[in-house]
Design a protein around this motif. Structure first.
Motif, PDB file in Angstrom:
ATOM      1  N   VAL A   1       0.829  -1.202   0.000  1.00  0.00           N
ATOM      2  CA  VAL A   1       0.000   0.000   0.000  1.00  0.00           C
ATOM      3  C   VAL A   1       0.869   1.260   0.000  1.00  0.00           C
ATOM      4  CG1 VAL A   1      -1.707   1.338   1.300  1.00  0.00           C
ATOM      5  CG2 VAL A   1      -1.938  -1.141   1.125  1.00  0.00           C
ATOM      6  N   ASN A   2       1.925   1.239   0.790  1.00  0.00           N
ATOM      7  CA  ASN A   2       2.777   2.424   0.920  1.00  0.00           C
ATOM      8  C   ASN A   2       3.692   2.652  -0.285  1.00  0.00           C
ATOM      9  OD1 ASN A   2       2.152   3.667   3.499  1.00  0.00           O
ATOM     10  ND2 ASN A   2       2.880   1.757   4.423  1.00  0.00           N
ATOM     11  N   SER A   3       3.706   1.720  -1.232  1.00  0.00           N
ATOM     12  CA  SER A   3       4.527   1.911  -2.415  1.00  0.00           C
ATOM     13  C   SER A   3       3.837   2.781  -3.469  1.00  0.00           C
ATOM     14  CB  SER A   3       4.901   0.551  -3.032  1.00  0.00           C
ATOM     15  OG  SER A   3       3.748  -0.120  -3.504  1.00  0.00           O
ATOM     16  N   ILE A   4       2.661   3.294  -3.162  1.00  0.00           N
ATOM     17  CA  ILE A   4       1.971   4.191  -4.075  1.00  0.00           C
ATOM     18  C   ILE A   4       2.811   5.454  -4.276  1.00  0.00           C
ATOM     19  CG2 ILE A   4       0.623   5.399  -2.282  1.00  0.00           C
ATOM     20  CD1 ILE A   4      -1.753   5.321  -4.275  1.00  0.00           C
ATOM     21  N   GLN A   5       2.892   5.949  -5.515  1.00  0.00           N
ATOM     22  CA  GLN A   5       3.786   7.057  -5.849  1.00  0.00           C
ATOM     23  C   GLN A   5       3.025   8.206  -6.512  1.00  0.00           C
ATOM     24  OE1 GLN A   5       6.562   4.875  -8.342  1.00  0.00           O
ATOM     25  NE2 GLN A   5       8.088   4.838  -6.709  1.00  0.00           N
ATOM     26  N   GLY A   6       3.477   9.412  -6.235  1.00  0.00           N
ATOM     27  CA  GLY A   6       2.928  10.588  -6.889  1.00  0.00           C
ATOM     28  C   GLY A   6       3.595  10.801  -8.234  1.00  0.00           C
ATOM     29  N   VAL A   7       2.801  10.885  -9.286  1.00  0.00           N
ATOM     30  CA  VAL A   7       3.336  10.989 -10.645  1.00  0.00           C
ATOM     31  C   VAL A   7       2.612  12.103 -11.404  1.00  0.00           C
ATOM     32  CG1 VAL A   7       3.807   9.788 -12.807  1.00  0.00           C
ATOM     33  CG2 VAL A   7       3.741   8.500 -10.655  1.00  0.00           C
ATOM     34  N   TYR A   8       3.396  12.947 -12.071  1.00  0.00           N
ATOM     35  CA  TYR A   8       2.809  13.895 -13.015  1.00  0.00           C
ATOM     36  C   TYR A   8       2.682  13.181 -14.360  1.00  0.00           C
ATOM     37  CZ  TYR A   8       3.169  18.019 -10.012  1.00  0.00           C
ATOM     38  OH  TYR A   8       3.000  18.939  -9.009  1.00  0.00           O
ATOM     39  N   LEU A   9       1.442  13.019 -14.812  1.00  0.00           N
ATOM     40  CA  LEU A   9       1.183  12.288 -16.040  1.00  0.00           C
ATOM     41  C   LEU A   9       0.984  13.250 -17.219  1.00  0.00           C
ATOM     42  CD1 LEU A   9      -1.289   9.604 -14.667  1.00  0.00           C
ATOM     43  CD2 LEU A   9       1.145   9.336 -15.152  1.00  0.00           C
ATOM     44  N   PRO A  10       1.452  12.861 -18.418  1.00  0.00           N
ATOM     45  CA  PRO A  10       1.360  13.746 -19.580  1.00  0.00           C
ATOM     46  C   PRO A  10      -0.037  13.727 -20.208  1.00  0.00           C
ATOM     47  CG  PRO A  10       2.419  11.700 -20.206  1.00  0.00           C
ATOM     48  CD  PRO A  10       2.158  11.596 -18.729  1.00  0.00           C
ATOM     49  N   PHE A  11      -0.575  14.907 -20.460  1.00  0.00           N
ATOM     50  CA  PHE A  11      -1.870  15.046 -21.119  1.00  0.00           C
ATOM     51  C   PHE A  11      -1.786  16.130 -22.186  1.00  0.00           C
ATOM     52  CE2 PHE A  11      -3.427  12.833 -17.432  1.00  0.00           C
ATOM     53  CZ  PHE A  11      -4.617  12.238 -17.826  1.00  0.00           C
ATOM     54  N   TRP A  12      -2.520  15.917 -23.272  1.00  0.00           N
ATOM     55  CA  TRP A  12      -2.734  16.951 -24.269  1.00  0.00           C
ATOM     56  C   TRP A  12      -4.093  17.571 -23.993  1.00  0.00           C
ATOM     57  CZ3 TRP A  12       1.568  17.934 -26.791  1.00  0.00           C
ATOM     58  CH2 TRP A  12       2.483  16.915 -26.988  1.00  0.00           C
ATOM     59  N   LEU A  13      -4.139  18.893 -23.929  1.00  0.00           N
ATOM     60  CA  LEU A  13      -5.393  19.603 -23.669  1.00  0.00           C
ATOM     61  C   LEU A  13      -5.837  20.309 -24.954  1.00  0.00           C
ATOM     62  CD1 LEU A  13      -4.647  21.165 -20.159  1.00  0.00           C
ATOM     63  CD2 LEU A  13      -5.635  18.933 -20.700  1.00  0.00           C
ATOM     64  N   PHE A  14      -7.051  20.015 -25.379  1.00  0.00           N
ATOM     65  CA  PHE A  14      -7.562  20.535 -26.647  1.00  0.00           C
ATOM     66  C   PHE A  14      -8.647  21.589 -26.405  1.00  0.00           C
ATOM     67  CE2 PHE A  14      -5.616  16.567 -27.695  1.00  0.00           C
ATOM     68  CZ  PHE A  14      -5.196  16.664 -29.016  1.00  0.00           C
ATOM     69  N   ASN A  15      -8.481  22.740 -27.029  1.00  0.00           N
ATOM     70  CA  ASN A  15      -9.504  23.789 -27.043  1.00  0.00           C
ATOM     71  C   ASN A  15     -10.042  23.908 -28.463  1.00  0.00           C
ATOM     72  OD1 ASN A  15      -8.680  24.233 -24.420  1.00  0.00           O
ATOM     73  ND2 ASN A  15      -7.590  26.113 -24.880  1.00  0.00           N
ATOM     74  N   ALA A  16     -11.336  24.172 -28.610  1.00  0.00           N
ATOM     75  CA  ALA A  16     -11.877  24.301 -29.964  1.00  0.00           C
ATOM     76  C   ALA A  16     -13.249  24.958 -29.950  1.00  0.00           C
ATOM     77  CB  ALA A  16     -11.974  22.934 -30.638  1.00  0.00           C
ATOM     78  N   LYS A  17     -13.525  25.671 -31.032  1.00  0.00           N
ATOM     79  CA  LYS A  17     -14.873  26.151 -31.318  1.00  0.00           C
ATOM     80  C   LYS A  17     -15.448  25.199 -32.357  1.00  0.00           C
ATOM     81  CE  LYS A  17     -13.730  31.021 -30.518  1.00  0.00           C
ATOM     82  NZ  LYS A  17     -13.662  32.377 -31.126  1.00  0.00           N
ATOM     83  N   THR A  18     -16.550  24.562 -32.032  1.00  0.00           N
ATOM     84  CA  THR A  18     -17.110  23.558 -32.934  1.00  0.00           C
ATOM     85  C   THR A  18     -18.517  23.944 -33.381  1.00  0.00           C
ATOM     86  OG1 THR A  18     -18.147  22.205 -31.208  1.00  0.00           O
ATOM     87  CG2 THR A  18     -15.833  21.778 -31.692  1.00  0.00           C
ATOM     88  N   SER A  19     -18.851  23.537 -34.572  1.00  0.00           N
ATOM     89  CA  SER A  19     -20.222  23.628 -35.064  1.00  0.00           C
ATOM     90  C   SER A  19     -20.611  22.238 -35.536  1.00  0.00           C
ATOM     91  CB  SER A  19     -20.341  24.643 -36.201  1.00  0.00           C
ATOM     92  OG  SER A  19     -19.481  24.308 -37.275  1.00  0.00           O
ATOM     93  N   GLY A  20     -21.878  21.897 -35.374  1.00  0.00           N
ATOM     94  CA  GLY A  20     -22.287  20.543 -35.707  1.00  0.00           C
ATOM     95  C   GLY A  20     -23.630  20.488 -36.410  1.00  0.00           C
ATOM     96  N   TYR A  21     -23.808  19.419 -37.147  1.00  0.00           N
ATOM     97  CA  TYR A  21     -25.066  19.125 -37.832  1.00  0.00           C
ATOM     98  C   TYR A  21     -25.418  17.671 -37.545  1.00  0.00           C
ATOM     99  CZ  TYR A  21     -28.142  17.684 -41.667  1.00  0.00           C
ATOM    100  OH  TYR A  21     -29.170  17.164 -42.401  1.00  0.00           O
TER     101      TYR A  21
END
Length: 361
Positions: A150-170
């Motif tokens: 249990v104590n071997s749990i580690q704090g990790v910064y994980l890589p993410f891509w964050l996407f912003n967008a203006k979308t229109s849909g049909y």
């Protein structure tokens, strides 16, 4: 010469003009349609179901040499031990003295993260959450609840891509209203079909896509959401005391998943507005992305990746909100023990019931 054929929205049969009603009529199912309405419907059918994504990656940049030099070498500054990580590890905890060192070699050629969300929860919070997650799991192997594990749990910064967008849909829906009734002789069902169209726009901000191959996407989705109100501009000082992973799924490879998440959200929101029908089904859907932007970010998580017998078990807790997900093993010995106990109890209860019946009958 091009010959245009109109299809019936109900049965897909060839529709013809009926001179008596001055409408288009299907000879197969008998449905009638106004000419203008059917022409509009036909135009919608000829529009290709094709999405358009326009992403701008100009905000992504590599770390400069000065920033890399500030990160230091790949050995522990406290005890001198060599720190060894895999090809995607950007920072690690020294196994000898517990100190953290950021490894320059792992960060060279890496894009500089635009943003970072600092850890809000400490290791003790993660350990407590994991122990609470174990509670009530009677089939969990005793060794799996061991303190060292249990104590071997580690704090990790994980890589993410964050996407912003203006979308229109049909979106074009095929909807139906069904009515049933009966008389003394028959049961009747009447179904009316409708073509329902929705068009609109929706803005997305910081849609996350996991940038690590070894992290299961379903786990990463499950620990969402993150509170982006606490996001910071990236600084290497935030990495001190934690592990950090370099992405191995680049921005280009993440675009498809980002687009799919946006499209699913758009379809969900549009579908909510189609009310009053018995059934609703999407026939055609397309999304157009304008001014799409991609940012690279590191997000906090407490991670325990452990083995039990031949299986690997992963637990991840959001380092900001505390949301935890994981998969637990089952002890076969305990399974059969509880099965036999349950069977024995049921057998005794059944025997007692037979005895009572004999006494009172």
């Amino acid at each position: 010469m091009e010959i245009k054929e109109y299809k019936c929205p109900n049965c897909a049969g060839a529709v013809k003009f009926d001179s008596s009603s001055q409408n288009m009529k299907c000879p197969y199912c008998g449905a009638e349609f106004e000419v203008k309405i059917l022409e509009e419907y036909q135009k919608e059918l000829t529009v290709p179901d094709q999405d358009n994504f326009n992403w701008n990656q100009q905000g992504l940049q590599a770390m400069n040499s000065g920033e890399l030099e500030d990160l230091g070498a790949g050995s522990c500054p406290s005890c001198g031990a060599e720190l060894i990580g895999d090809k995607n590890t950007a920072a690690m905890v020294c196994p000898n003295c517990g100190n953290t060192q950021i490894v320059m070699q792992r960060l060279s050629g890496m894009l500089k993260p635009n943003y970072l969300i600092p850890f809000k929860l400490e290791k003790k919070d993660a350990v407590a959450a994991l122990k609470d997650f174990y509670k009530g799991k009677r089939l969990l192997p005793n060794s799996f609840k061991d303190e060292n594990r249990v104590n071997s749990i580690q704090g990790v910064y994980l890589p993410f891509w964050l996407f912003n967008a203006k979308t229109s849909g049909y979106i074009r829906f095929r909807a139906a209203k069904t009515k049933t009734w009966s008389d003394s002789s028959y049961n009747y069902t009447k179904t009316d079909y409708y073509s329902v169209v929705r068009e609109g726009s929706l803005n997305f901000e910081k849609v996350p896509v996991d940038g690590s191959q070894r992290m299961d996407d379903s786990y990463m989705d499950a620990i969402e959401p993150f509170d982006y109100g606490q996001i910071k501009d990236f600084g290497t000082a935030y990495l001190s005391g934690y592990l950090a992973e370099k992405y191995d799924v680049d921005a280009d490879a993440s675009k498809t998943r980002a687009g799919a998440r946006m499209k699913a959200s758009l379809e969900e929101e549009f579908t909510k507005s189609v009310k009053g029908y018995t059934t609703v089904k999407i026939e055609n859907s397309r999304i157009n992305v304008e001014d799409g932007k991609i940012n690279y970010s590191l997000l906090p998580a407490w991670v325990l990746n452990t083995k039990y017998k031949r299986g690997e078990y992963l637990f991840i807790m959001n380092g900001q909100t505390g949301r935890l997900v994981g998969r637990l093993p089952a002890d076969r010995g305990k399974f059969w023990k509880y099965t036999l106990m349950f069977t024995g109890i049921m057998g005794l209860a059944f025997t007692a019931l037979i005895v009572l019946l004999r006494i009172f009958i």
